[in-house]
Design an enzyme around this catalytic site. Structure first.
Site, PDB file in Angstrom:
ATOM      1  N   ASN A  40       0.824  -1.220   0.000  1.00  0.00           N
ATOM      2  CA  ASN A  40       0.000   0.000   0.000  1.00  0.00           C
ATOM      3  C   ASN A  40       0.854   1.263   0.000  1.00  0.00           C
ATOM      4  OD1 ASN A  40       0.762  -0.633   2.680  1.00  0.00           O
ATOM      5  ND2 ASN A  40      -0.992   0.442   3.557  1.00  0.00           N
ATOM      6  N   LYS A 105      -2.806  -8.888  -2.213  1.00  0.00           N
ATOM      7  CA  LYS A 105      -3.437  -8.235  -1.055  1.00  0.00           C
ATOM      8  C   LYS A 105      -4.681  -7.481  -1.469  1.00  0.00           C
ATOM      9  CE  LYS A 105      -3.863  -6.624   3.151  1.00  0.00           C
ATOM     10  NZ  LYS A 105      -3.033  -5.820   4.008  1.00  0.00           N
ATOM     11  N   HIS A 144      -7.488  -7.650   3.962  1.00  0.00           N
ATOM     12  CA  HIS A 144      -7.809  -6.749   5.072  1.00  0.00           C
ATOM     13  C   HIS A 144      -9.333  -6.810   5.202  1.00  0.00           C
ATOM     14  CE1 HIS A 144      -7.155  -2.953   7.518  1.00  0.00           C
ATOM     15  NE2 HIS A 144      -8.464  -3.084   7.467  1.00  0.00           N
ATOM     16  N   ASP A 250       2.277  -6.549  11.273  1.00  0.00           N
ATOM     17  CA  ASP A 250       1.614  -5.331  10.784  1.00  0.00           C
ATOM     18  C   ASP A 250       2.319  -4.091  11.322  1.00  0.00           C
ATOM     19  OD1 ASP A 250      -0.054  -3.817   9.250  1.00  0.00           O
ATOM     20  OD2 ASP A 250      -1.810  -4.034  10.526  1.00  0.00           O
ATOM     21  N   HIS A 254       4.579   5.459  10.932  1.00  0.00           N
ATOM     22  CA  HIS A 254       4.141   6.778  10.452  1.00  0.00           C
ATOM     23  C   HIS A 254       4.927   7.796  11.261  1.00  0.00           C
ATOM     24  CE1 HIS A 254       0.493   5.605   8.174  1.00  0.00           C
ATOM     25  NE2 HIS A 254       0.346   4.663   9.092  1.00  0.00           N
TER      26      HIS A 254
HETATM   27  O1  DOR Z   1      -3.073   0.271  11.135  1.00  0.00           O
HETATM   28  C1  DOR Z   1      -2.844   0.032   9.975  1.00  0.00           C
HETATM   29  N1  DOR Z   1      -1.846   0.641   9.315  1.00  0.00           N
HETATM   30  N2  DOR Z   1      -3.627  -0.837   9.332  1.00  0.00           N
HETATM   31  C2  DOR Z   1      -3.524  -1.032   8.014  1.00  0.00           C
HETATM   32  O2  DOR Z   1      -4.284  -1.799   7.487  1.00  0.00           O
HETATM   33  C3  DOR Z   1      -2.557  -0.259   7.202  1.00  0.00           C
HETATM   34  C4  DOR Z   1      -1.449   0.213   8.020  1.00  0.00           C
HETATM   35  C5  DOR Z   1      -0.602   1.268   7.325  1.00  0.00           C
HETATM   36  O3  DOR Z   1      -0.265   1.067   6.165  1.00  0.00           O
HETATM   37  O4  DOR Z   1      -0.260   2.247   7.965  1.00  0.00           O
HETATM   38 ZN    ZN Z   2      -0.968  -3.849   7.325  1.00  0.00          ZN
END
Ligand code: DOR
Ligand code: ZN
Length: 358
Positions: A40, A105, A144, A250, A254
């Protein structure tokens, strides 16, 4: 006390790109033999060409780090998943499979970070063409699984879609990513072709850790943390190393600024294996950690069949030794002019990683 893990695997990992990729990748590459890398990005990894370029960028980043720090990290294998966007065709999927990209995915459109290019209608003829091609090609579908409904019911509501897909495509392996709700667990028993990844945060934290006191944005993720009952049921799956469940962190970094603006994702890659060892030790389940972080995934994803590197793991394993000794998770990790806050930042934990053999 010590434990040596053989070929640890993280079956759900976000490495991002650019400077962030360079900073976060070594944490996983040091400790794991391989990881499933989520697609992603902006734009998403939705073609063979993009998947090849992304895999190369990850390998280049690891190579530069290894050279600069004189650390043998190259034994880490990134298993890049493809993003199911509207532009991904069955033909492209076939090319991907031929080149060893066998993970697909599915993000429901709008469900989470960078899912704008996801699938609006999971149960329609266009999606079925893709799932049918994936089934033929031996591609594994990672989902997801969240609806657009009330935040605590989203995974439960998606259950009907898991059931429909598992029934319609009985030879398609489907992974329920980051399972978070105890009501999803029975699906694993009911359908041979449904499996799940499990995060560290969904087995150690609940909604109170996010919103029980001052709002803690570092604990905000999708699917959102749920009830103590959910946490306990999922923890039991992990501690028993349920054969249809494997570890997928996961870890989703960020920047601090993005977290303060509400970005979903928990950066758990720092000290991850020590945290797992601490947890399994506390519950007298250390004997099941190897299965949870490696053996189950080897079987579920049939890795030895399609990952070249995995064929060498049996004879020449990546060994990670952990010992019971205090270790402090860093307060923050610098990236350019920003910071990342890891899970359990600044905390002393009871286990640490002492050595690895690549
Ligand atoms: O908490 C999440 N962060 N869930 C996700 O599905 C994506 C992920 C992200 O890419 O930051
Ligand atoms: Zn994820």
């Amino acid at each position: 006390m010590q434990i040596t893990l053989k070929n640890p695997l993280d079956m759900h990992l976000h490495l991002r790109d650019g400077a962030l990729l360079d900073v976060v990748t070594p944490f996983s590459a040091k400790s794991f033999a391989a990881a499933v890398i989520m697609p992603n990005l902006t734009p998403p990894i939705d073609s063979l060409h993009k998947a090849q370029a992304y895999k190369q960028a990850i390998k280049d980043s690891i190579h530069s780090y290894a050279k600069a720090h004189k650390q043998p990290l190259e034994s880490f294998e990134p298993l890049c998943a493809l993003y199911l966007s509207d532009s991904l065709t069955p033909q492209e999927l076939e090319s991907c499979a031929k080149h060893g990209f066998k993970l697909l995915k599915l993000y429901p459109k709008g469900a989470t970070t960078n899912s704008d290019n996801g699938i609006a209608q999971v149960l329609d003829s266009k999606s079925y063409e893709i799932f049918s091609a994936a089934q033929e090609l031996g591609i594994i579908l990672c989902i997801h699984g969240e609806s657009g409904g009330f935040v605590l019911e989203r995974e439960m509501e998606f259950g009907a879609i898991f059931r429909e897909l598992a029934t319609r495509f009985p030879n398609l392996k489907i992974i329920i990513e980051h399972i978070s709700d105890h009501r999803t667990i029975p699906l694993l028993e009911e359908y041979d072709n449904l499996y799940a990844t499990l995060t560290l945060h969904h087995i150690t934290l609940d909604l109170s850790n996010l919103a029980g006191g001052a709002l803690c944005h570092h604990h905000f993720c999708k699917p959102v943390l749920k009830t103590p009952k959910d946490k306990q049921a999922l923890l039991d799956l992990a501690l028993n190393a349920h054969s249809k469940v494997c570890f997928g962190s996961d870890s989703a970094p960020h920047s601090l600024e993005a977290k303060q603006k509400g970005a979903a994702g928990i950066f758990s890659a720092v000290g991850l294996l020590p945290q797992l060892a601490e947890l399994f030790h506390k519950h007298n389940a250390l004997h099941n950690l190897q299965a949870f972080v490696s053996d189950n995934a080897m079987k579920i994803y049939d890795l030895a069949c399609w990952v070249q590197a995995a064929q060498a793991w049996e004879d020449n394993p990546k060994l990670i030794t952990l010992e019971q000794a205090p270790y402090k998770i860093p307060e923050s990790i610098r990236v350019l002019d920003s910071n990342l806050t890891p899970l359990r930042a600044g905390e002393m934990i009871a286990w640490r990683e002492i050595e690895s053999k690549a």
